[in-house]
Design a protein around this motif. Structure first.
Motif, PDB file in Angstrom:
ATOM      1  N   LYS A 135     -19.801 -22.343  59.254  1.00 16.24           N
ATOM      2  CA  LYS A 135     -20.656 -23.497  58.377  1.00 16.24           C
ATOM      3  C   LYS A 135     -20.594 -22.677  57.403  1.00 16.24           C
ATOM      4  O   LYS A 135     -20.142 -21.890  57.077  1.00 16.24           O
ATOM      5  CB  LYS A 135     -22.204 -22.950  59.236  1.00 16.24           C
ATOM      6  CG  LYS A 135     -22.767 -23.248  60.715  1.00 16.24           C
ATOM      7  CD  LYS A 135     -22.723 -24.255  60.827  1.00 16.24           C
ATOM      8  CE  LYS A 135     -22.899 -25.178  61.778  1.00 16.24           C
ATOM      9  NZ  LYS A 135     -22.895 -26.630  62.743  1.00 16.24           N
ATOM     10  N   ASP A 158     -28.460 -28.980  58.166  1.00 17.53           N
ATOM     11  CA  ASP A 158     -27.541 -30.162  57.256  1.00 17.53           C
ATOM     12  C   ASP A 158     -26.771 -29.002  56.123  1.00 17.53           C
ATOM     13  O   ASP A 158     -25.876 -29.925  55.443  1.00 17.53           O
ATOM     14  CB  ASP A 158     -28.043 -31.086  56.566  1.00 17.53           C
ATOM     15  CG  ASP A 158     -28.826 -31.775  57.689  1.00 17.53           C
ATOM     16  OD1 ASP A 158     -28.037 -32.947  58.540  1.00 17.53           O
ATOM     17  OD2 ASP A 158     -30.457 -32.269  57.750  1.00 17.53           O
ATOM     18  N   GLU A 160     -26.290 -25.627  55.482  1.00 17.20           N
ATOM     19  CA  GLU A 160     -25.189 -24.958  56.045  1.00 17.20           C
ATOM     20  C   GLU A 160     -23.878 -25.849  56.742  1.00 17.20           C
ATOM     21  O   GLU A 160     -23.024 -25.494  56.388  1.00 17.20           O
ATOM     22  CB  GLU A 160     -25.772 -24.172  56.813  1.00 17.20           C
ATOM     23  CG  GLU A 160     -26.230 -24.541  58.521  1.00 17.20           C
ATOM     24  CD  GLU A 160     -26.804 -23.528  58.999  1.00 17.20           C
ATOM     25  OE1 GLU A 160     -26.105 -23.078  59.469  1.00 17.20           O
ATOM     26  OE2 GLU A 160     -26.558 -24.131  60.357  1.00 17.20           O
ATOM     27  N   GLU A 161     -24.601 -27.474  56.949  1.00 16.10           N
ATOM     28  CA  GLU A 161     -23.580 -27.793  57.278  1.00 16.10           C
ATOM     29  C   GLU A 161     -22.350 -27.988  56.095  1.00 16.10           C
ATOM     30  O   GLU A 161     -20.912 -28.336  56.210  1.00 16.10           O
ATOM     31  CB  GLU A 161     -23.996 -29.104  58.138  1.00 16.10           C
ATOM     32  CG  GLU A 161     -22.921 -29.955  58.981  1.00 16.10           C
ATOM     33  CD  GLU A 161     -22.500 -28.861  60.548  1.00 16.10           C
ATOM     34  OE1 GLU A 161     -22.850 -28.628  60.552  1.00 16.10           O
ATOM     35  OE2 GLU A 161     -21.154 -29.247  60.127  1.00 16.10           O
ATOM     36  N   GLN A 162     -22.961 -28.634  55.325  1.00 12.22           N
ATOM     37  CA  GLN A 162     -22.370 -29.369  53.935  1.00 12.22           C
ATOM     38  C   GLN A 162     -22.513 -27.937  52.877  1.00 12.22           C
ATOM     39  O   GLN A 162     -21.198 -28.948  51.201  1.00 12.22           O
ATOM     40  CB  GLN A 162     -23.685 -30.920  53.868  1.00 12.22           C
ATOM     41  CG  GLN A 162     -24.054 -31.475  54.714  1.00 12.22           C
ATOM     42  CD  GLN A 162     -23.961 -33.134  53.797  1.00 12.22           C
ATOM     43  OE1 GLN A 162     -23.789 -33.049  52.908  1.00 12.22           O
ATOM     44  NE2 GLN A 162     -25.187 -33.574  54.764  1.00 12.22           N
TER      45      GLN A 162
END
Ligand code: URA
Length: 325
Positions: A135, A158, A160-162
């Protein structure tokens, strides 16, 4: 909103969080007490209307997923099994934060200083230690010469994912709000009070558990200089605080008790006019609700944005003015 609408909004939000991968939500003791009261009230309502009798067990007992009331199937809050509802003190047990190193930016252009700040935040050891493997630490994005800067609370799943603020469902609504103002997302700047997704639980061999909980005061104190420095570099004409965490972070935690008290007026942040409005996640919870209070919340949010447009000297058309008339 009546009790039923509150419970439906709550279950919708829990479903949304579950869909985003959350397995726990933080609930303060006060909210838990309100929730128990609401459930007990709903049980009494069902019983009074001659529907399914309220289950024994008193406060906090799960209500049936549906109850037949005078021929109509009325949905009530299903038993809350997942995400697990825990009290906030139990989940906010991450190790204490170390003191933050001073932020030293080299002289240079706006972009050079912003890029230097971005590198400091993305490589900050404390921020990185709060982010799970795979992440990302999340820094602000957008136009450095913008007149409008939106500030939210903290990244969600979303984000921390992107590695970008407001890219999930709340972000899509924020994009629609920005479009309704006659702008594109790329024309404004979007940041958060916190640069990592607040940790909810413990790490284990099976993975980790996170969820959306508000940042603690300590977390906010650690990250606030980062968003303050972004404001200092960008110097927008107007700041928009999205939700109570952003209000507390930028104007002080004791300034306003509620969002209702903070919105509807101009505030001063270091010489920059600041408008507070409802967080897009809160507005999402009103979507589809037709009750008077839900419509008022949406209308109020739009009025806040109209005020922001005027202050930023953006054109406001009659159509925009009349959206909620
Ligand atoms: N909510 C926020 O406050 N910030 C984000 O970036 C996403 C959701």
């Amino acid at each position: 909103m009546n009790v039923r609408e509150h419970l439906l909004a709550l279950t919708d939000e829990l479903r949304r969080l579950k869909g985003e991968g959350s397995r726990q939500v933080a609930v303060s003791d006060a909210s838990l007490a309100h929730l128990r009261q609401a459930v007990a009230h709903a049980q009494r309502e069902v019983a009074a209307l001659g529907g399914a009798s309220a289950p024994a067990g008193g406060e906090g007992t799960a209500v049936p997923a549906s109850a037949s009331v005078q021929g109509e199937v009325r949905r009530y809050a299903p038993a809350i099994e997942e995400p697990v509802v825990r009290s906030a003190p139990e989940v906010a047990r991450a190790p204490a934060l170390p003191p933050r190193p001073p932020i030293e930016l080299p002289p240079g252009t706006k972009r050079e200083r912003w890029e230097a700040l971005r590198q400091i935040v993305l490589n900050d050891a404390t921020c990185l230690a709060r982010v799970y493997p795979g992440k990302q630490v999340v820094f602000g994005v957008g136009n450095l010469d913008t007149s409008i800067m939106f500030i939210g609370e903290a990244p969600g799943a979303d984000e921390e994912e992107q590695g970008e603020p407001f890219v999930g469902r709340a972000g899509q609504l924020l994009n629609r709000m920005i479009k309704a103002m006659g702008l594109e997302r790329e024309q404004v700047y979007i940041g958060n009070i916190l640069n990592w997704r607040p940790e909810m639980g413990t790490r284990s061999a099976d993975g980790y558990q996170t969820g959306n909980r508000p940042p603690t005061q300590e977390e906010m104190a650690y990250c606030l200089p980062f968003i303050r420095a972004q404001i200092g570099i960008i110097q927008p004409k107007v700041l928009v605080a999205l939700g109570k965490t952003a209000v507390d972070g930028l104007l002080g935690p004791d300034r306003f008790k509620t969002m209702g008290a903070a919105r509807g007026a101009w505030h001063d942040y270091d010489g920059i006019p600041l408008r507070a409005t409802y967080h897009p996640s809160y507005l999402l919870r009103q979507e589809g609700l037709k009750s008077g209070p839900a419509l008022k919340i949406k209308r109020d949010a739009w009025e806040d944005l109209l005020a922001v447009m005027e202050r930023a000297e953006l054109p406001v058309s009659e159509k925009q003015r009349g959206y909620f008339r």
